[in-house]
Design a protein around this motif. Structure first.
Motif, short mmCIF file in Angstrom:
data_model
loop_
_atom_site.label_atom_id
_atom_site.label_comp_id
_atom_site.label_asym_id
_atom_site.label_seq_id
_atom_site.Cartn_x
_atom_site.Cartn_y
_atom_site.Cartn_z
N TYR A 101 36.62 -35.49 -58.10
CA TYR A 101 36.52 -34.84 -56.80
C TYR A 101 35.27 -35.37 -56.09
N SER B 221 31.69 -40.98 -50.06
CA SER B 221 33.03 -41.51 -50.25
C SER B 221 33.03 -42.48 -51.41
N GLN C 278 42.57 -46.49 -54.30
CA GLN C 278 42.62 -45.32 -53.42
C GLN C 278 41.22 -45.00 -52.95
N GLN D 46 38.71 -42.24 -51.16
CA GLN D 46 38.60 -40.81 -50.90
C GLN D 46 37.24 -40.48 -50.30
N GLY E 94 38.15 -34.82 -51.04
CA GLY E 94 39.36 -35.37 -51.63
C GLY E 94 39.18 -35.63 -53.10
N TRP F 270 40.95 -37.76 -56.81
CA TRP F 270 41.82 -38.76 -57.42
C TRP F 270 42.08 -38.34 -58.87
N HIS G 110 44.53 -25.25 -52.51
CA HIS G 110 44.93 -26.58 -52.07
C HIS G 110 44.99 -27.49 -53.30
N PHE H 288 45.09 -30.95 -54.93
CA PHE H 288 44.81 -32.36 -54.66
C PHE H 288 45.81 -33.27 -55.36
#
Length: 222
Positions: free
Chosen positions: A30, A35, A45, A47, A51, A53, A212, A214
């Motif tokens: 997280y 970023s 990816q 994030q 966000g 992964w 939420h 992820f």
């Protein structure tokens, strides 16, 4: 039942840090600040803060131009070596919590990473979950009452919930509270809530918390 190690690390990477390489492991990352780009077998990816992964492949981790602070959960064998970042002079890494969890090897499992938000004074009524996991407070304050003990967790505090042990969780009335969670659930829970209320009268009460997800990832136990 078989014992596994679930660990939560906090990684801080300098801006534009050279790639950091992590071995294969069931993990969720997280992005707390900044970023990061996650490069893995099938692609990459990017994030930003807020966000996450999930994956289990060897990983190349790259910080963005603002740097990055990550919360990184890893599930591994109990005798696996520590997962603090090495050979990374522009990064710091701290194990916030390491716990041994019991999982039934006959069951098929998934790893889920999500956020749970409460308005001021929100409460999660006495409940259990279908699997264990480590939570970490992002903002606000939450009290965890379980197994005859009560602990209060503010920003950055991490704790384990066993899943099967009932938990009552009131939050502060002073402000919103959010925590980030990574836990291990039966694959049959894919896309479904894992919560079960212990007291029948709580089932019909208003639930102020919002979730939420992820991501979820099927995992295999070694």
């Amino acid at each position: 039942m078989a014992a596994y190690s679930l660990r939560l690390y906090e990684d801080t990477l300098a801006p534009n840090h050279a790639p950091i390489y992590l071995p294969a492991a069931a993990r969720a990352c997280y992005v707390v600040h900044g970023s990061a780009t996650f490069e893995y077998d099938e692609g990459a990816q990017h994030q930003r803060a807020g966000g996450a992964w999930l994956g289990d492949a060897p990983l190349a981790l790259l910080a963005g131009e603002e740097g990055a602070t990550l919360w990184r959960w890893e599930l591994d064998a109990t005798d696996a070596p520590p997962g603090e970042l090495r050979s990374a002079p522009g990064a710091t890494s701290t194990c916030k919590l390491a716990e041994t969890i019991d999982l039934d090897p006959r069951q098929q499992w998934l790893m889920r990473c999500d956020s749970v938000y409460f308005p001021p004074g929100g409460i999660a009524h006495t409940h259990v979950h279908q699997g264990p996991g480590i939570r970490c407070t992002l903002e606000g304050e939450i009290a965890i009452e379980t197994l005859g003990q009560r602990h209060v967790h503010g920003p950055g505090d991490a704790w384990l919930e066993l899943g099967h042990a009932p938990v009552l969780a009131p939050t502060t009335e002073a402000r919103d509270t959010t925590f980030i969670r990574c836990f291990v659930l039966p694959r049959a829970c894919r896309g479904r809530s894992s919560i079960r209320y212990v007291h029948a009268e709580d089932g019909g009460k208003q639930k102020p918390q919002r979730y939420h997800v992820f991501g979820e990832r099927f995992i295999s136990l070694a």
